[in-house]
Motif scaffolding. Structure first.
Motif, mmCIF file in Angstrom:
data_model
loop_
_atom_site.group_PDB
_atom_site.id
_atom_site.type_symbol
_atom_site.label_atom_id
_atom_site.label_comp_id
_atom_site.label_asym_id
_atom_site.label_seq_id
_atom_site.Cartn_x
_atom_site.Cartn_y
_atom_site.Cartn_z
ATOM 1 N N TYR A 1 41.855 93.128 -3.535
ATOM 2 C CA TYR A 1 40.574 93.644 -4.016
ATOM 3 C C TYR A 1 40.559 93.681 -5.546
ATOM 4 O O TYR A 1 39.591 93.261 -6.179
ATOM 5 C CB TYR A 1 40.294 95.038 -3.452
ATOM 6 C CG TYR A 1 38.980 95.595 -3.937
ATOM 7 C CD1 TYR A 1 37.800 95.287 -3.279
ATOM 8 C CD2 TYR A 1 38.910 96.399 -5.067
ATOM 9 C CE1 TYR A 1 36.578 95.771 -3.731
ATOM 10 C CE2 TYR A 1 37.701 96.882 -5.532
ATOM 11 C CZ TYR A 1 36.537 96.569 -4.857
ATOM 12 O OH TYR A 1 35.332 97.035 -5.326
ATOM 13 N N GLY A 2 41.637 94.200 -6.127
ATOM 14 C CA GLY A 2 41.717 94.287 -7.584
ATOM 15 C C GLY A 2 41.640 92.932 -8.269
ATOM 16 O O GLY A 2 41.136 92.821 -9.383
ATOM 17 N N CYS A 3 42.110 91.889 -7.593
ATOM 18 C CA CYS A 3 42.049 90.524 -8.136
ATOM 19 C C CYS A 3 40.729 89.831 -7.818
ATOM 20 O O CYS A 3 40.513 88.685 -8.221
ATOM 21 C CB CYS A 3 43.192 89.685 -7.563
ATOM 22 S SG CYS A 3 44.810 90.210 -8.111
ATOM 23 N N GLY A 4 39.862 90.496 -7.051
ATOM 24 C CA GLY A 4 38.566 89.925 -6.713
ATOM 25 C C GLY A 4 38.606 88.927 -5.563
ATOM 26 O O GLY A 4 37.647 88.187 -5.350
ATOM 27 N N LYS A 5 39.678 88.929 -4.786
ATOM 28 C CA LYS A 5 39.800 87.983 -3.668
ATOM 29 C C LYS A 5 39.089 88.461 -2.414
ATOM 30 O O LYS A 5 38.729 87.658 -1.556
ATOM 31 C CB LYS A 5 41.270 87.716 -3.369
ATOM 32 C CG LYS A 5 41.974 86.999 -4.492
ATOM 33 C CD LYS A 5 43.428 86.769 -4.179
ATOM 34 C CE LYS A 5 44.101 86.067 -5.350
ATOM 35 N NZ LYS A 5 45.529 85.899 -5.113
ATOM 36 N N ILE A 6 38.916 89.784 -2.282
ATOM 37 C CA ILE A 6 38.185 90.349 -1.146
ATOM 38 C C ILE A 6 37.218 91.402 -1.665
ATOM 39 O O ILE A 6 37.369 91.907 -2.776
ATOM 40 C CB ILE A 6 39.127 90.953 -0.072
ATOM 41 C CG1 ILE A 6 39.953 92.116 -0.632
ATOM 42 C CG2 ILE A 6 40.022 89.878 0.535
ATOM 43 C CD1 ILE A 6 40.786 92.845 0.400
ATOM 44 N N ASN A 7 36.214 91.736 -0.838
ATOM 45 C CA ASN A 7 35.230 92.739 -1.245
ATOM 46 C C ASN A 7 35.435 94.039 -0.461
ATOM 47 O O ASN A 7 36.316 94.123 0.390
ATOM 48 C CB ASN A 7 33.809 92.194 -1.077
ATOM 49 C CG ASN A 7 33.500 91.805 0.354
ATOM 50 O OD1 ASN A 7 33.937 92.450 1.298
ATOM 51 N ND2 ASN A 7 32.739 90.742 0.524
#
Length: 88
Positions: A35-41
């Motif tokens: 999440y922190g890397c923007g790979k999942i919401n």
């Protein structure tokens, strides 16, 4: 998908004793990082961790020290929702 991680037994036992369910803890770390890397919401955080509400996903992320990915599009959606509530 299942992932197997090899850790020496004595270390795994110590980790499991201090952190509770070690498999769950690893899953939470992976989800928080993704999440922190923007790979999942947020919805995917909820789905993977089987959390009951969006708010519970936000609480989880806060506990993990992860800031919410909140962009201009989400801000505009929230502002529109507020305007609709004011009209009612």
């Amino acid at each position: 998908m299942q992932i197997t991680i090899e850790i020496p037994d004595e270390i795994a036992q110590r980790l499991d004793q201090t952190e509770g369910n070690l498999s769950r803890r690893f899953l939470e770390l992976i989800v928080a990082d993704a999440y922190g890397c923007g790979k999942i919401n947020t919805a995917e955080v909820r789905q993977i961790l089987q959390l009951p509400t969006r708010l519970s996903a936000h609480v989880f992320l806060k506990q993990m020290g992860i800031y919410l990915n909140y962009d201009e599009t989400e801000l505009e959606q929230d502002l529109q929702t507020l305007k609709e509530f004011r009209v009612q």
